[in-house]
Write an enzyme that holds these catalytic residues in place. Sequence first.
Site, PDB file in Angstrom:
ATOM      1  N   LYS A 113       0.896  -1.298  -0.136  1.00 22.98           N
ATOM      2  CA  LYS A 113       0.003  -0.052   0.086  1.00 22.98           C
ATOM      3  C   LYS A 113       0.806   1.419   0.099  1.00 22.98           C
ATOM      4  CE  LYS A 113      -4.051  -1.658   2.288  1.00 22.98           C
ATOM      5  NZ  LYS A 113      -5.019  -2.018   3.402  1.00 22.98           N
ATOM      6  N   LYS A 199      -5.088 -10.808  -5.851  1.00 22.11           N
ATOM      7  CA  LYS A 199      -6.312 -10.813  -5.047  1.00 22.11           C
ATOM      8  C   LYS A 199      -7.400  -9.967  -5.393  1.00 22.11           C
ATOM      9  CE  LYS A 199      -5.877  -8.739  -1.145  1.00 22.11           C
ATOM     10  NZ  LYS A 199      -5.496  -8.136   0.062  1.00 22.11           N
ATOM     11  N   LYS A 202     -10.760  -4.188  -2.708  1.00 24.41           N
ATOM     12  CA  LYS A 202     -11.774  -3.267  -2.813  1.00 24.41           C
ATOM     13  C   LYS A 202     -11.095  -2.138  -3.621  1.00 24.41           C
ATOM     14  CE  LYS A 202     -13.679  -4.182   1.652  1.00 24.41           C
ATOM     15  NZ  LYS A 202     -13.354  -4.013   3.117  1.00 24.41           N
TER      16      LYS A 202
HETATM   17  P1  TYM Z   1     -10.443  -5.980   5.013  1.00 20.80           P
HETATM   18  O1  TYM Z   1     -11.487  -5.087   5.325  1.00 20.80           O
HETATM   19  O2  TYM Z   1      -9.231  -5.840   3.938  1.00 20.80           O
HETATM   20  O3  TYM Z   1     -10.938  -7.560   4.617  1.00 20.80           O
HETATM   21  C1  TYM Z   1     -11.918  -8.195   5.582  1.00 20.80           C
HETATM   22  C2  TYM Z   1     -11.739  -9.513   5.662  1.00 20.80           C
HETATM   23  O4  TYM Z   1     -11.954 -10.217   4.123  1.00 20.80           O
HETATM   24  C3  TYM Z   1     -10.817 -10.905   3.829  1.00 20.80           C
HETATM   25  N1  TYM Z   1     -10.360 -10.779   2.579  1.00 20.80           N
HETATM   26  C4  TYM Z   1     -10.501 -11.755   1.718  1.00 20.80           C
HETATM   27  N2  TYM Z   1     -10.665 -12.907   1.744  1.00 20.80           N
HETATM   28  C5  TYM Z   1     -10.646 -13.857   0.767  1.00 20.80           C
HETATM   29  N3  TYM Z   1     -10.299 -13.488  -0.562  1.00 20.80           N
HETATM   30  C6  TYM Z   1      -9.922 -12.128  -0.593  1.00 20.80           C
HETATM   31  N4  TYM Z   1      -9.521 -11.693  -2.003  1.00 20.80           N
HETATM   32  C7  TYM Z   1      -9.981 -11.197   0.477  1.00 20.80           C
HETATM   33  N5  TYM Z   1      -9.869 -10.047   0.628  1.00 20.80           N
HETATM   34  C8  TYM Z   1     -10.387  -9.652   1.926  1.00 20.80           C
HETATM   35  C9  TYM Z   1      -9.768 -10.449   4.909  1.00 20.80           C
HETATM   36  O5  TYM Z   1      -8.624 -11.301   4.898  1.00 20.80           O
HETATM   37  C10 TYM Z   1     -10.356 -10.054   5.993  1.00 20.80           C
HETATM   38  O6  TYM Z   1     -10.550 -11.224   6.816  1.00 20.80           O
HETATM   39  N6  TYM Z   1      -7.184  -5.547   8.793  1.00 20.80           N
HETATM   40  C11 TYM Z   1      -8.247  -6.215   8.367  1.00 20.80           C
HETATM   41  C12 TYM Z   1      -9.527  -5.811   9.025  1.00 20.80           C
HETATM   42  C13 TYM Z   1      -9.364  -5.786  10.663  1.00 20.80           C
HETATM   43  C14 TYM Z   1      -9.407  -7.193  11.554  1.00 20.80           C
HETATM   44  C15 TYM Z   1      -9.178  -6.555  12.814  1.00 20.80           C
HETATM   45  C16 TYM Z   1      -9.527  -8.388  11.028  1.00 20.80           C
HETATM   46  C17 TYM Z   1      -9.107  -4.873  11.570  1.00 20.80           C
HETATM   47  N7  TYM Z   1      -9.040  -5.230  12.714  1.00 20.80           N
HETATM   48  C18 TYM Z   1      -9.065  -7.658  13.839  1.00 20.80           C
HETATM   49  C19 TYM Z   1      -9.578  -9.301  11.947  1.00 20.80           C
HETATM   50  C20 TYM Z   1      -9.351  -8.784  13.321  1.00 20.80           C
HETATM   51  C21 TYM Z   1      -8.639  -5.769   6.965  1.00 20.80           C
HETATM   52  O7  TYM Z   1      -8.225  -4.753   6.445  1.00 20.80           O
HETATM   53  O8  TYM Z   1      -9.405  -6.396   6.445  1.00 20.80           O
END
Ligand code: TYM
Length: 336
Positions: A113, A199, A202
């Site tokens: 990023k 991947k 968003k």
């Molecule tokens: P974020 O918002 O990017 O994604 C949310 C969840 O979706 C999963 N994910 C995917 N799984 C499979 N294939 C994909 N292409 C894909 N893109 C996203 C992510 O693995 C995630 O589980 N840092 C985290 C959010 C967060 C969090 C936490 C998660 C903040 N605090 C505490 C767990 C516990 C994030 O940016 O996810």
Amino acid sequence: MPLPRVLSGVQPTGNLHLGNYLGAVRNWAAGQDQYENYFCVVDLHAMTVPHDPKNLAAHSYTVAALYLACGIDPHKSTIFIQSHICAHSELAWLLNCITPLNWLERMIQFKEKALKQGEDVGVGLLDYPVLMAADILLYQADQVPVGQDQKQHLELTRDIAQRFNFLFADPEQPVLKIPEPMIPQAGARVMSLTDGTSKMSKSDPSDMSRINLLDPPDLIEKKIKRCKTDPVRGLWFDDPERPECHNLLTLYQVLSGRPKAEVAEAVREMGWGQFKPLLTETLVEHLRPIQTRFAEVMDEPAYLESILAAGRSRAEAVAQTTLGAVRAAMGLSRPL
Ligand code: TYM
């Protein structure tokens, strides 16, 4: 015996896509009876890249409504918005003070990023995994259900918790629980529709690269029609030369709920012309009830607000208990 506790979250960057659903939210819903569940909308994380303040609150509500629409049951799970509980920011600060800088500089997501943002990269982006560690450790979570891309952040969370316990806790009575990642077997890494080697995300500028949970049927059809494939006849899983084929078959397999071997047999001699309509129909039918439920929830803002308020108060109680223990262990004076 109390149930093991899970905590997870999604960033409110608008809509959720199929990766968020299959990698995370769907599995949260499926596991609700086996765990004590905490699911937050991580709005503070959404500020680590440039964001529009006009949309942030609305997006947080949209994501909370999508949790409900995907089957998260407020009687079984605590749903809340991260920034409503100040303990997240406070614990992040306390953990910052024991986290070596080079642990954060190693994070793959930060490097990727930061590269995209060039000179504009904020301290928040580097610090993002510490805030994530705070989210998890505040709730003393046993398990954290996430997609594959979060694995490194989970390892860091474990390292931070271990370091904290080592520095400030009696070895017999650790203050912070060491959480385990919970990553699904299929759907942990959903790939882009326009490039099977990257991947689904968003932040991809092209909306054609992803299926959003709220996409209408005609848009889903268009995206699947145009998605990248190859000229090979016959379809099969697990071929590194055919990443798009593996991705689309996996989507079909997890959404249809059929065993992999059965799907492999059924599609062995199919061409894309036959498979794509099948996948489109499966997607549309799977997402239809989610979209209907979403519209109902959004029609009743008072209902959503009451769930978030109740969630906040339940989550706050747990978070404050941990924060109090951390503050005491680190030697801060008690607030008078
Ligand atoms: P974020 O918002 O990017 O994604 C949310 C969840 O979706 C999963 N994910 C995917 N799984 C499979 N294939 C994909 N292409 C894909 N893109 C996203 C992510 O693995 C995630 O589980 N840092 C985290 C959010 C967060 C969090 C936490 C998660 C903040 N605090 C505490 C767990 C516990 C994030 O940016 O996810």
